[in-house]
Design a protein around this motif. Structure first.
Motif, short mmCIF file in Angstrom:
data_model
loop_
_atom_site.label_atom_id
_atom_site.label_comp_id
_atom_site.label_asym_id
_atom_site.label_seq_id
_atom_site.Cartn_x
_atom_site.Cartn_y
_atom_site.Cartn_z
N GLU A 142 0.83 -1.21 0.00
CA GLU A 142 0.00 0.00 0.00
C GLU A 142 0.86 1.26 0.00
O GLU A 142 0.53 2.25 -0.65
N ILE A 143 1.99 1.20 0.72
CA ILE A 143 2.91 2.35 0.73
C ILE A 143 3.47 2.57 -0.67
O ILE A 143 3.52 3.69 -1.17
N GLY A 144 3.87 1.49 -1.32
CA GLY A 144 4.40 1.59 -2.68
C GLY A 144 3.37 2.14 -3.65
O GLY A 144 3.70 2.91 -4.55
N GLU A 145 2.13 1.75 -3.46
CA GLU A 145 1.05 2.23 -4.33
C GLU A 145 0.82 3.73 -4.13
O GLU A 145 0.65 4.48 -5.09
N LYS A 146 0.84 4.17 -2.88
CA LYS A 146 0.61 5.60 -2.60
C LYS A 146 1.77 6.48 -3.05
O LYS A 146 1.57 7.60 -3.48
N MET A 147 3.00 5.95 -2.94
CA MET A 147 4.19 6.73 -3.29
C MET A 147 4.59 6.53 -4.76
O MET A 147 5.54 7.16 -5.22
N HIS A 148 3.93 5.63 -5.46
CA HIS A 148 4.26 5.29 -6.85
C HIS A 148 5.68 4.74 -6.96
O HIS A 148 6.46 5.12 -7.82
N ARG A 149 6.00 3.82 -6.04
CA ARG A 149 7.29 3.15 -6.02
C ARG A 149 7.05 1.65 -5.95
O ARG A 149 5.98 1.20 -5.54
N SER A 150 8.06 0.87 -6.29
CA SER A 150 7.90 -0.58 -6.26
C SER A 150 8.01 -1.10 -4.82
O SER A 150 8.59 -0.45 -3.94
N LYS A 151 7.48 -2.30 -4.62
CA LYS A 151 7.51 -2.91 -3.30
C LYS A 151 8.95 -3.24 -2.89
O LYS A 151 9.32 -3.11 -1.72
N GLY A 152 9.76 -3.63 -3.84
CA GLY A 152 11.17 -3.93 -3.55
C GLY A 152 11.94 -2.69 -3.10
O GLY A 152 12.77 -2.77 -2.19
N TYR A 153 11.67 -1.57 -3.74
CA TYR A 153 12.32 -0.31 -3.36
C TYR A 153 11.91 0.08 -1.94
O TYR A 153 12.74 0.51 -1.14
N ILE A 154 10.63 -0.11 -1.62
CA ILE A 154 10.13 0.21 -0.28
C ILE A 154 10.81 -0.69 0.75
O ILE A 154 11.25 -0.22 1.81
N SER A 155 10.93 -1.98 0.45
CA SER A 155 11.57 -2.91 1.38
C SER A 155 13.04 -2.56 1.59
O SER A 155 13.56 -2.61 2.71
N LYS A 156 13.72 -2.20 0.51
CA LYS A 156 15.13 -1.84 0.60
C LYS A 156 15.34 -0.58 1.44
O LYS A 156 16.24 -0.52 2.28
N LEU A 157 14.48 0.41 1.23
CA LEU A 157 14.57 1.64 2.03
C LEU A 157 14.26 1.36 3.50
O LEU A 157 14.88 1.94 4.39
N ALA A 158 13.28 0.48 3.74
CA ALA A 158 12.92 0.16 5.12
C ALA A 158 14.09 -0.49 5.85
O ALA A 158 14.34 -0.19 7.02
N LYS A 159 14.81 -1.37 5.17
CA LYS A 159 15.99 -2.00 5.78
C LYS A 159 17.08 -0.96 6.04
O LYS A 159 17.71 -0.95 7.09
N GLU A 160 17.31 -0.11 5.06
CA GLU A 160 18.39 0.88 5.17
C GLU A 160 18.15 1.88 6.29
O GLU A 160 19.07 2.24 7.03
N PHE A 161 16.92 2.35 6.41
CA PHE A 161 16.60 3.38 7.39
C PHE A 161 15.94 2.82 8.66
O PHE A 161 15.46 3.58 9.49
N ASP A 162 15.91 1.49 8.81
CA ASP A 162 15.33 0.81 9.98
C ASP A 162 13.90 1.28 10.27
O ASP A 162 13.58 1.74 11.37
N ILE A 163 13.05 1.13 9.27
CA ILE A 163 11.64 1.52 9.41
C ILE A 163 10.82 0.25 9.52
O ILE A 163 10.95 -0.67 8.72
N LYS A 164 9.97 0.18 10.53
CA LYS A 164 9.11 -0.99 10.75
C LYS A 164 7.84 -0.85 9.94
O LYS A 164 7.10 0.13 10.07
N ILE A 165 7.60 -1.82 9.06
CA ILE A 165 6.40 -1.83 8.23
C ILE A 165 5.57 -3.05 8.60
O ILE A 165 6.11 -4.15 8.74
N PHE A 166 4.30 -2.85 8.75
CA PHE A 166 3.41 -3.95 9.09
C PHE A 166 3.27 -4.88 7.88
O PHE A 166 3.21 -4.45 6.74
N THR A 167 3.20 -6.20 8.19
CA THR A 167 3.05 -7.14 7.10
C THR A 167 1.58 -7.33 6.71
O THR A 167 1.27 -7.51 5.55
N LYS A 168 0.70 -7.28 7.70
CA LYS A 168 -0.73 -7.37 7.41
C LYS A 168 -1.42 -6.20 8.07
O LYS A 168 -1.05 -5.76 9.15
N LYS A 169 -2.42 -5.71 7.42
CA LYS A 169 -3.15 -4.57 7.95
C LYS A 169 -4.03 -5.02 9.12
O LYS A 169 -4.77 -6.01 9.00
N GLU A 170 -3.88 -4.33 10.23
CA GLU A 170 -4.66 -4.68 11.41
C GLU A 170 -5.99 -3.96 11.37
O GLU A 170 -6.07 -2.77 11.10
#
Length: 125
Positions: free
Chosen positions: A96-124
């Protein structure tokens, strides 16, 4: 039609001299330095010009364009990381983040690892 200047094959002595200078550059450890201006590298450039491998013997410095492009790239990544952290704080998944930012899911995952950002795997819910 213009004639193309044919390169003359170097003599055996010229080839040996070129290889000797090339070995000196390798021994100096300047193999990955494309814009080195030391005496050993300048001698190799002069020899290459003499043999017809280069059109000019001067070693040019790189333009500032590449440094500027790298700075712009890093700045865009930082902005994307800030936006992504904001969206992740809202509880969105990486898709959903990738869709809103117009970026790929892989790019989002890579940035999350680099900047230590916690992303939920399933929407609560």
């Amino acid at each position: 039609m213009s004639k193309v200047k044919k390169r003359v094959r170097p003599t055996k002595e010229q080839a040996q001299e070129f290889n000797r200078r090339l070995d000196a550059v390798i021994d100096a450890g300047h193999t990955n330095n494309l814009y080195c201006d030391c005496e050993v590298c300048r001698a190799l450039a002069e020899q290459a010009k003499l043999m017809g491998y280069r059109t000019d013997s001067t070693i040019k410095r790189p333009s500032e364009k590449w440094d500027r492009r790298k700075q712009v790239y890093e700045r865009k990544r930082q902005i994307d990381a800030a936006k992504m952290a904001n969206l992740a704080g809202q509880g969105l998944t990486s898709a959903e983040i990738g869709e809103k930012m117009h970026r790929s899911k892989g790019y989002i995952s890579k940035l999350a690892k680099e900047f230590d950002i916690k992303i939920f795997t399933k929407k609560e819910r």
